[in-house]
Each structure stands twice: as C-alpha cells, then as structure tokens.
Design a protein around this motif. Structure first.
Motif, PDB file in Angstrom:
ATOM      1  N   MET A 197     -77.662  48.567 -24.798  1.00 40.77           N
ATOM      2  CA  MET A 197     -76.764  48.364 -23.677  1.00 40.77           C
ATOM      3  C   MET A 197     -76.912  49.471 -22.635  1.00 40.77           C
ATOM      4  N   ASN A 198     -76.871  50.735 -23.067  1.00 37.46           N
ATOM      5  CA  ASN A 198     -76.998  51.850 -22.129  1.00 37.46           C
ATOM      6  C   ASN A 198     -78.340  51.843 -21.423  1.00 37.46           C
ATOM      7  N   ARG A 199     -79.392  51.422 -22.130  1.00 38.88           N
ATOM      8  CA  ARG A 199     -80.724  51.376 -21.523  1.00 38.88           C
ATOM      9  C   ARG A 199     -80.748  50.366 -20.372  1.00 38.88           C
ATOM     10  N   ASN A 200     -80.121  49.205 -20.578  1.00 41.26           N
ATOM     11  CA  ASN A 200     -80.060  48.189 -19.527  1.00 41.26           C
ATOM     12  C   ASN A 200     -79.276  48.686 -18.319  1.00 41.26           C
ATOM     13  N   ILE A 201     -78.174  49.360 -18.566  1.00 36.67           N
ATOM     14  CA  ILE A 201     -77.358  49.892 -17.480  1.00 36.67           C
ATOM     15  C   ILE A 201     -78.127  50.962 -16.722  1.00 36.67           C
ATOM     16  N   LYS A 202     -78.816  51.829 -17.460  1.00 37.47           N
ATOM     17  CA  LYS A 202     -79.602  52.886 -16.825  1.00 37.47           C
ATOM     18  C   LYS A 202     -80.688  52.285 -15.938  1.00 37.47           C
ATOM     19  N   THR A 203     -81.365  51.266 -16.431  1.00 37.07           N
ATOM     20  CA  THR A 203     -82.407  50.592 -15.652  1.00 37.07           C
ATOM     21  C   THR A 203     -81.818  49.933 -14.413  1.00 37.07           C
ATOM     22  N   ASP A 204     -80.671  49.277 -14.588  1.00 38.64           N
ATOM     23  CA  ASP A 204     -80.030  48.602 -13.458  1.00 38.64           C
ATOM     24  C   ASP A 204     -79.546  49.610 -12.419  1.00 38.64           C
ATOM     25  N   MET A 205     -79.022  50.736 -12.860  1.00 35.48           N
ATOM     26  CA  MET A 205     -78.574  51.771 -11.923  1.00 35.48           C
ATOM     27  C   MET A 205     -79.755  52.305 -11.109  1.00 35.48           C
ATOM     28  N   ARG A 206     -80.875  52.545 -11.762  1.00 33.75           N
ATOM     29  CA  ARG A 206     -82.072  53.015 -11.047  1.00 33.75           C
ATOM     30  C   ARG A 206     -82.538  51.977 -10.034  1.00 33.75           C
ATOM     31  N   LYS A 207     -82.529  50.710 -10.462  1.00 33.02           N
ATOM     32  CA  LYS A 207     -82.939  49.625  -9.571  1.00 33.02           C
ATOM     33  C   LYS A 207     -82.028  49.565  -8.354  1.00 33.02           C
ATOM     34  N   ARG A 208     -80.741  49.643  -8.581  1.00 30.97           N
ATOM     35  CA  ARG A 208     -79.788  49.578  -7.470  1.00 30.97           C
ATOM     36  C   ARG A 208     -79.903  50.798  -6.553  1.00 30.97           C
ATOM     37  N   ALA A 209     -80.216  51.952  -7.113  1.00 31.41           N
ATOM     38  CA  ALA A 209     -80.414  53.145  -6.285  1.00 31.41           C
ATOM     39  C   ALA A 209     -81.627  52.965  -5.368  1.00 31.41           C
ATOM     40  N   ARG A 210     -82.693  52.377  -5.907  1.00 28.93           N
ATOM     41  CA  ARG A 210     -83.881  52.101  -5.074  1.00 28.93           C
ATOM     42  C   ARG A 210     -83.560  51.075  -3.996  1.00 28.93           C
ATOM     43  N   ILE A 211     -82.806  50.055  -4.363  1.00 32.72           N
ATOM     44  CA  ILE A 211     -82.403  49.035  -3.393  1.00 32.72           C
ATOM     45  C   ILE A 211     -81.562  49.675  -2.292  1.00 32.72           C
ATOM     46  N   SER A 212     -80.655  50.555  -2.660  1.00 26.04           N
ATOM     47  CA  SER A 212     -79.813  51.238  -1.664  1.00 26.04           C
ATOM     48  C   SER A 212     -80.667  52.057  -0.700  1.00 26.04           C
ATOM     49  N   ALA A 213     -81.665  52.749  -1.225  1.00 32.84           N
ATOM     50  CA  ALA A 213     -82.550  53.536  -0.362  1.00 32.84           C
ATOM     51  C   ALA A 213     -83.299  52.621   0.599  1.00 32.84           C
ATOM     52  N   GLY A 214     -83.765  51.484   0.114  1.00 31.58           N
ATOM     53  CA  GLY A 214     -84.448  50.533   0.980  1.00 31.58           C
ATOM     54  C   GLY A 214     -83.531  49.970   2.049  1.00 31.58           C
ATOM     55  N   MET A 215     -82.297  49.660   1.671  1.00 30.54           N
ATOM     56  CA  MET A 215     -81.336  49.145   2.646  1.00 30.54           C
ATOM     57  C   MET A 215     -80.991  50.196   3.697  1.00 30.54           C
ATOM     58  N   LEU A 216     -80.951  51.451   3.275  1.00 32.75           N
ATOM     59  CA  LEU A 216     -80.685  52.524   4.229  1.00 32.75           C
ATOM     60  C   LEU A 216     -81.809  52.613   5.256  1.00 32.75           C
ATOM     61  N   ASN A 217     -83.044  52.465   4.802  1.00 36.53           N
ATOM     62  CA  ASN A 217     -84.172  52.447   5.741  1.00 36.53           C
ATOM     63  C   ASN A 217     -84.069  51.251   6.680  1.00 36.53           C
ATOM     64  N   LEU A 218     -83.701  50.106   6.142  1.00 31.36           N
ATOM     65  CA  LEU A 218     -83.531  48.908   6.949  1.00 31.36           C
ATOM     66  C   LEU A 218     -82.404  49.089   7.966  1.00 31.36           C
ATOM     67  N   LEU A 219     -81.324  49.724   7.552  1.00 31.13           N
ATOM     68  CA  LEU A 219     -80.212  49.985   8.464  1.00 31.13           C
ATOM     69  C   LEU A 219     -80.671  50.892   9.606  1.00 31.13           C
ATOM     70  N   GLY A 220     -81.497  51.866   9.297  1.00 33.53           N
ATOM     71  CA  GLY A 220     -82.050  52.731  10.350  1.00 33.53           C
ATOM     72  C   GLY A 220     -82.849  51.931  11.359  1.00 33.53           C
ATOM     73  N   ASP A 221     -83.653  50.989  10.877  1.00 37.00           N
ATOM     74  CA  ASP A 221     -84.417  50.114  11.777  1.00 37.00           C
ATOM     75  C   ASP A 221     -83.479  49.249  12.615  1.00 37.00           C
ATOM     76  N   ASP A 222     -82.419  48.743  11.990  1.00 33.83           N
ATOM     77  CA  ASP A 222     -81.436  47.939  12.713  1.00 33.83           C
ATOM     78  C   ASP A 222     -80.790  48.743  13.843  1.00 33.83           C
TER      79      ASP A 222
END
Length: 76
Positions: free
Chosen positions: A1-26
């Motif tokens: 369970m913790n491994r899945n959460i850790k993986t999902d948190m990392r994935k969401r952190a990467r997604i957030s960084a990508g969205m931040l870059n996209l927001l800068g372009d916007d």
C-alpha cells in the motif's frame, strides 16, 4: 500500500511541475495578447490559464488528501 502511495505521490509531483510549466506558457500568452490588445485571443488565453490553474490546484489537493490518509494510517 505505501509503495503505491509513494509512486502516486511522485507521479503527481511530476504532473504538478509540468502544469506549472504550462501555466507559465499560458501567462506568457496572456502577456502577448494583452500587449497586442487582441481581445478575442486574450479571452481564450485567460480561459486556458484558469483551466491549467484549476487542474494544478486539483492535483495538489489530491496529494494533500493522500498525505492525510497516510498520516491517519500511521497513527492507528
């Protein structure tokens, strides 16, 4: 369970960084449209920025909820 959460948190952190870059372009597009006083494009650019910002907030809120769940499991 913790491994899945850790993986999902990392994935969401990467997604957030990508969205931040996209927001800068916007925001850059908003500046360009405002400088050109292109009302039609400016309206669309603002809608795009608001949608990107909402997706970023939703993603961070989901991360916050996952963190809450992890902390509540650890206290049991």
């Amino acid at each position: 369970m913790n491994r899945n959460i850790k993986t999902d948190m990392r994935k969401r952190a990467r997604i957030s960084a990508g969205m931040l870059n996209l927001l800068g372009d916007d925001i850059n597009q908003i500046q360009s449209d405002a400088n050109d006083f292109d009302i039609i494009c400016l309206e669309e650019s603002i809608k795009d920025a608001k949608m990107t910002l909402q997706m970023l907030v939703d993603n961070v809120t989901e991360m916050e909820y996952m963190l809450y769940l992890v902390k509540s499991q650890q206290s049991v």
